[in-house]
Design an enzyme around this catalytic site. Structure first.
Site, PDB file in Angstrom:
ATOM      1  N   ASP A   1     100.715 194.283  31.792  1.00 30.13           N
ATOM      2  CA  ASP A   1     101.728 193.310  32.248  1.00 30.13           C
ATOM      3  C   ASP A   1     102.588 192.807  31.083  1.00 30.13           C
ATOM      4  O   ASP A   1     103.430 191.932  31.277  1.00 30.13           O
ATOM      5  CB  ASP A   1     101.073 192.133  32.985  1.00 30.13           C
ATOM      6  CG  ASP A   1     100.306 191.201  32.037  1.00 30.13           C
ATOM      7  OD1 ASP A   1     100.113 191.570  30.858  1.00 30.13           O
ATOM      8  OD2 ASP A   1      99.905 190.118  32.492  1.00 30.13           O
TER       9      ASP A   1
ATOM     10  N   TYR B   1      86.228 182.567  28.585  1.00 31.02           N
ATOM     11  CA  TYR B   1      86.406 183.959  28.130  1.00 31.02           C
ATOM     12  C   TYR B   1      85.065 184.688  28.111  1.00 31.02           C
ATOM     13  O   TYR B   1      84.899 185.767  28.686  1.00 31.02           O
ATOM     14  CB  TYR B   1      87.038 183.936  26.738  1.00 31.02           C
ATOM     15  CG  TYR B   1      87.142 185.287  26.056  1.00 31.02           C
ATOM     16  CD1 TYR B   1      88.067 186.237  26.492  1.00 31.02           C
ATOM     17  CD2 TYR B   1      86.320 185.607  24.962  1.00 31.02           C
ATOM     18  CE1 TYR B   1      88.162 187.471  25.858  1.00 31.02           C
ATOM     19  CE2 TYR B   1      86.423 186.835  24.334  1.00 31.02           C
ATOM     20  CZ  TYR B   1      87.346 187.755  24.785  1.00 31.02           C
ATOM     21  OH  TYR B   1      87.441 188.987  24.154  1.00 31.02           O
TER      22      TYR B   1
HETATM   23  P1  NAD Z   1      95.721 192.359  23.113  1.00 31.27           P
HETATM   24  O1  NAD Z   1      96.127 191.003  23.620  1.00 31.27           O
HETATM   25  O2  NAD Z   1      96.505 192.984  22.015  1.00 31.27           O
HETATM   26  O3  NAD Z   1      95.637 193.396  24.311  1.00 31.27           O
HETATM   27  C1  NAD Z   1      95.439 193.027  25.655  1.00 31.27           C
HETATM   28  C2  NAD Z   1      96.425 193.821  26.494  1.00 31.27           C
HETATM   29  O4  NAD Z   1      96.183 193.515  27.887  1.00 31.27           O
HETATM   30  C3  NAD Z   1      97.885 193.453  26.210  1.00 31.27           C
HETATM   31  O5  NAD Z   1      98.658 194.613  26.149  1.00 31.27           O
HETATM   32  C4  NAD Z   1      98.281 192.591  27.410  1.00 31.27           C
HETATM   33  O6  NAD Z   1      99.661 192.638  27.670  1.00 31.27           O
HETATM   34  C5  NAD Z   1      97.433 193.215  28.503  1.00 31.27           C
HETATM   35  N1  NAD Z   1      97.157 192.303  29.615  1.00 31.27           N
HETATM   36  C6  NAD Z   1      96.773 191.000  29.540  1.00 31.27           C
HETATM   37  N2  NAD Z   1      96.639 190.501  30.779  1.00 31.27           N
HETATM   38  C7  NAD Z   1      96.939 191.504  31.646  1.00 31.27           C
HETATM   39  C8  NAD Z   1      97.009 191.588  33.057  1.00 31.27           C
HETATM   40  N3  NAD Z   1      96.756 190.523  33.832  1.00 31.27           N
HETATM   41  N4  NAD Z   1      97.328 192.763  33.615  1.00 31.27           N
HETATM   42  C9  NAD Z   1      97.625 193.848  32.842  1.00 31.27           C
HETATM   43  N5  NAD Z   1      97.603 193.815  31.504  1.00 31.27           N
HETATM   44  C10 NAD Z   1      97.262 192.653  30.916  1.00 31.27           C
HETATM   45  O7  NAD Z   1      94.187 192.196  22.691  1.00 31.27           O
HETATM   46  P2  NAD Z   1      93.191 193.238  22.008  1.00 31.27           P
HETATM   47  O8  NAD Z   1      92.673 192.588  20.790  1.00 31.27           O
HETATM   48  O9  NAD Z   1      93.791 194.599  21.948  1.00 31.27           O
HETATM   49  O10 NAD Z   1      92.011 193.230  23.091  1.00 31.27           O
HETATM   50  C11 NAD Z   1      91.704 194.334  23.917  1.00 31.27           C
HETATM   51  C12 NAD Z   1      90.373 194.061  24.615  1.00 31.27           C
HETATM   52  O11 NAD Z   1      89.347 193.918  23.634  1.00 31.27           O
HETATM   53  C13 NAD Z   1      90.349 192.763  25.432  1.00 31.27           C
HETATM   54  O12 NAD Z   1      89.606 192.997  26.601  1.00 31.27           O
HETATM   55  C14 NAD Z   1      89.631 191.793  24.520  1.00 31.27           C
HETATM   56  O13 NAD Z   1      88.992 190.764  25.258  1.00 31.27           O
HETATM   57  C15 NAD Z   1      88.633 192.706  23.837  1.00 31.27           C
HETATM   58  N6  NAD Z   1      88.130 192.236  22.536  1.00 31.27           N
HETATM   59  C16 NAD Z   1      88.951 192.186  21.439  1.00 31.27           C
HETATM   60  C17 NAD Z   1      88.433 191.769  20.207  1.00 31.27           C
HETATM   61  C18 NAD Z   1      89.266 191.735  18.943  1.00 31.27           C
HETATM   62  O14 NAD Z   1      88.703 191.467  17.870  1.00 31.27           O
HETATM   63  N7  NAD Z   1      90.553 192.035  18.997  1.00 31.27           N
HETATM   64  C19 NAD Z   1      87.084 191.384  20.101  1.00 31.27           C
HETATM   65  C20 NAD Z   1      86.292 191.432  21.247  1.00 31.27           C
HETATM   66  C21 NAD Z   1      86.824 191.889  22.441  1.00 31.27           C
HETATM   67  C1  UD2 Z   2      86.186 185.882  17.497  1.00 30.24           C
HETATM   68  C2  UD2 Z   2      87.207 186.339  18.540  1.00 30.24           C
HETATM   69  C3  UD2 Z   2      87.214 185.398  19.709  1.00 30.24           C
HETATM   70  C4  UD2 Z   2      85.813 185.176  20.243  1.00 30.24           C
HETATM   71  C5  UD2 Z   2      84.914 184.686  19.102  1.00 30.24           C
HETATM   72  C6  UD2 Z   2      83.489 184.533  19.589  1.00 30.24           C
HETATM   73  C7  UD2 Z   2      89.056 187.459  17.459  1.00 30.24           C
HETATM   74  C8  UD2 Z   2      90.461 187.367  17.000  1.00 30.24           C
HETATM   75  N1  UD2 Z   2      88.546 186.336  17.989  1.00 30.24           N
HETATM   76  O1  UD2 Z   2      86.571 184.656  16.958  1.00 30.24           O
HETATM   77  O2  UD2 Z   2      88.020 185.968  20.725  1.00 30.24           O
HETATM   78  O3  UD2 Z   2      85.346 186.386  20.760  1.00 30.24           O
HETATM   79  O4  UD2 Z   2      84.908 185.663  18.048  1.00 30.24           O
HETATM   80  O5  UD2 Z   2      82.675 184.110  18.584  1.00 30.24           O
HETATM   81  O6  UD2 Z   2      88.419 188.482  17.387  1.00 30.24           O
HETATM   82  N2  UD2 Z   2      89.948 181.418  10.156  1.00 30.24           N
HETATM   83  C9  UD2 Z   2      90.478 180.807   9.046  1.00 30.24           C
HETATM   84  N3  UD2 Z   2      91.844 180.743   8.944  1.00 30.24           N
HETATM   85  C10 UD2 Z   2      92.680 181.244   9.901  1.00 30.24           C
HETATM   86  C11 UD2 Z   2      92.121 181.881  11.032  1.00 30.24           C
HETATM   87  C12 UD2 Z   2      90.741 181.940  11.130  1.00 30.24           C
HETATM   88  O7  UD2 Z   2      89.766 180.313   8.184  1.00 30.24           O
HETATM   89  O8  UD2 Z   2      93.908 181.140   9.736  1.00 30.24           O
HETATM   90  C13 UD2 Z   2      88.482 181.521  10.255  1.00 30.24           C
HETATM   91  C14 UD2 Z   2      87.926 181.004  11.556  1.00 30.24           C
HETATM   92  O9  UD2 Z   2      87.735 179.610  11.517  1.00 30.24           O
HETATM   93  C15 UD2 Z   2      86.628 181.809  11.629  1.00 30.24           C
HETATM   94  C16 UD2 Z   2      86.974 183.149  10.951  1.00 30.24           C
HETATM   95  O10 UD2 Z   2      88.151 182.908  10.197  1.00 30.24           O
HETATM   96  O11 UD2 Z   2      85.611 181.174  10.906  1.00 30.24           O
HETATM   97  C17 UD2 Z   2      87.272 184.264  11.936  1.00 30.24           C
HETATM   98  O12 UD2 Z   2      88.240 183.789  12.867  1.00 30.24           O
HETATM   99  P1  UD2 Z   2      88.866 184.706  14.034  1.00 30.24           P
HETATM  100  O13 UD2 Z   2      89.699 183.796  14.878  1.00 30.24           O
HETATM  101  O14 UD2 Z   2      89.478 185.923  13.468  1.00 30.24           O
HETATM  102  O15 UD2 Z   2      87.587 185.222  14.820  1.00 30.24           O
HETATM  103  P2  UD2 Z   2      86.334 184.438  15.428  1.00 30.24           P
HETATM  104  O16 UD2 Z   2      85.134 185.160  14.941  1.00 30.24           O
HETATM  105  O17 UD2 Z   2      86.408 182.979  15.222  1.00 30.24           O
END
Ligand code: NAD
Ligand code: UD2
Length: 308
Positions: free
Chosen positions: A32, A141
């Site tokens: 989306d 979440y």
């Molecule tokens: P992101 O926000 O870059 O990607 C999410 C994508 O889903 C986006 O393209 C967004 O436009 C799309 N989207 C959101 N709502 C939607 C909807 N209602 N319908 C269709 N599309 C929709 O985030 P990401 O970091 O690439 O995360 C991808 C997946 O991995 C997610 O499920 C997220 O919860 C999970 N995840 C990510 C991390 C991380 O460290 N990035 C950690 C744990 C889990």
């Molecule tokens: C991660 C996930 C979150 C959730 C969470 C569960 C990401 C981006 N977020 O959060 O979605 O799943 O785990 O535990 O993957 N920090 C700073 N300065 C900044 C930003 C962050 O010090 O400008 C610190 C923050 O306070 C934390 C660490 O960096 O201690 C990592 O932060 P994050 O937001 O990348 O990821 P996290 O583990 O808090």
């Protein structure tokens, strides 16, 4: 083979699209564009892109036609957004998963791999995290992701749909959007340091995270989709190693050749002190291990930023 990638225009989803295209899959994206970008798909110009919402069953069913394997990445991935809007994000993060499972079953898709999260472990102190530990989801979440895992297991048990859930730890790499304060810390630090601005460290910087490179996460998804006998399973996807924020700061500063003092601020509310995966289950059953070391991943990421 046709693959559907929900959330395929996002950070992780778009890297998955690139690899699947490279591997010869016919790829369909359902997104989306709430956080995803069309430009993230520039490397895979043959991708069929459907703009639609995973919370809308008809949109999902339409995208599912002829699909063999689904990679469900779409989600409201920001924890604070789900706290602000638990009802709206539930439609995406749980009902969206149910829509994907039901549409996959009706269309005769064979496999579904779904993105879960280390957030399901919450703040319990025991480390490293194993899949069989007590869980403590602390946000809408995390609750919806855990419910999605259960729905995936339910579809496996009831219907034999081969589902696998991957609990990603802290994923990093190119295309991670640094624009929100709750974006991944590496993307924020990199964006600020490369502009000559001092990043903020919340707390003493001794907190640790298991940072896993996006290309390893893509490999895990493909292993999960192509390994037999793992239906209904959940896997940690992390490196088994943790890095403190202070170390991260130093490594990034060194690689960017900048010398800026970070701003120190109070710890974030609800921040977890340490997080690290025991990823031995994925090693044993999926033959997956993280291959990109933290330093190499950061090097690749910095090279991309410098190139731009
Ligand atoms: P992101 O926000 O870059 O990607 C999410 C994508 O889903 C986006 O393209 C967004 O436009 C799309 N989207 C959101 N709502 C939607 C909807 N209602 N319908 C269709 N599309 C929709 O985030 P990401 O970091 O690439 O995360 C991808 C997946 O991995 C997610 O499920 C997220 O919860 C999970 N995840 C990510 C991390 C991380 O460290 N990035 C950690 C744990 C889990
Ligand atoms: C991660 C996930 C979150 C959730 C969470 C569960 C990401 C981006 N977020 O959060 O979605 O799943 O785990 O535990 O993957 N920090 C700073 N300065 C900044 C930003 C962050 O010090 O400008 C610190 C923050 O306070 C934390 C660490 O960096 O201690 C990592 O932060 P994050 O937001 O990348 O990821 P996290 O583990 O808090």
């Amino acid at each position: 083979m046709r693959a559907l990638v929900t959330g395929g225009a996002g950070f992780i989803g778009s890297h998955l699209v690139d690899q699947l295209t490279h591997d010869g899959f016919n790829v369909v994206v359902l997104d989306d564009f709430s956080t995803g970008k069309l430009s993230n798909l520039a490397h895979s110009p043959k991708t069929r892109i459907i703009e639609g919402d995973v919370a809308d069953f008809n949109a999902v069913a339409n995208a599912m036609q002829g699909v063999d394997v689904v990679f469900h990445q779409a989600a409201v991935a920001s924890v604070p957004k789900t706290i602000e809007d638990p009802l709206g994000s539930h439609q995406v993060n749980y009902v969206g998963t149910l829509n994907v499972l039901e549409a996959a079953r009706r269309a005769g898709a064979q496999r579904v791999v779904a993105a879960s999260t280390a957030a399901v472990y919450g703040d319990l102190p025991e480390l490293p995290k194993r899949e069989d530990m007590t869980l403590k989801p602390l946000s809408p979440y995390a609750v919806d992701k855990l419910a999605s895992e259960l729905a995936c297991q339910m579809y496996f048990n009831l219907h034999g749909l081969h589902t696998v859930c991957l609990r990603y730890f802290n994923v990093f790499g190119p295309r991670q959007d640094p624009s929100s304060p709750y974006s991944g810390v590496i993307s924020i630090f990199l964006s600020r340091l490369s502009q000559g601005a001092a990043p903020t460290i919340f707390g003493d910087g001794q907190q640790t995270r298991d940072f896993v490179f996006v290309k390893d996460v893509v490999r895990a998804n493909i292993k999960a989709a192509t390994t037999d006998g793992v239906g209904g399973q959940v896997f940690n996807i992390g490196t088994n190693k943790r890095t403190s924020l202070l170390d991260l700061y130093q490594i990034l500063s060194h690689q960017l050749a900048v010398n800026l003092q970070p701003t120190l601020a109070a710890p974030r509310m609800g921040d977890i002190k340490d997080s690290v995966a025991d990823a031995s289950k994925a090693a044993k059953l999926l033959d997956w291990r993280a291959q990109v070391s933290f330093d190499d991943g950061v090097r690749q990421l910095v090279a991309e930023v410098v190139k731009r």
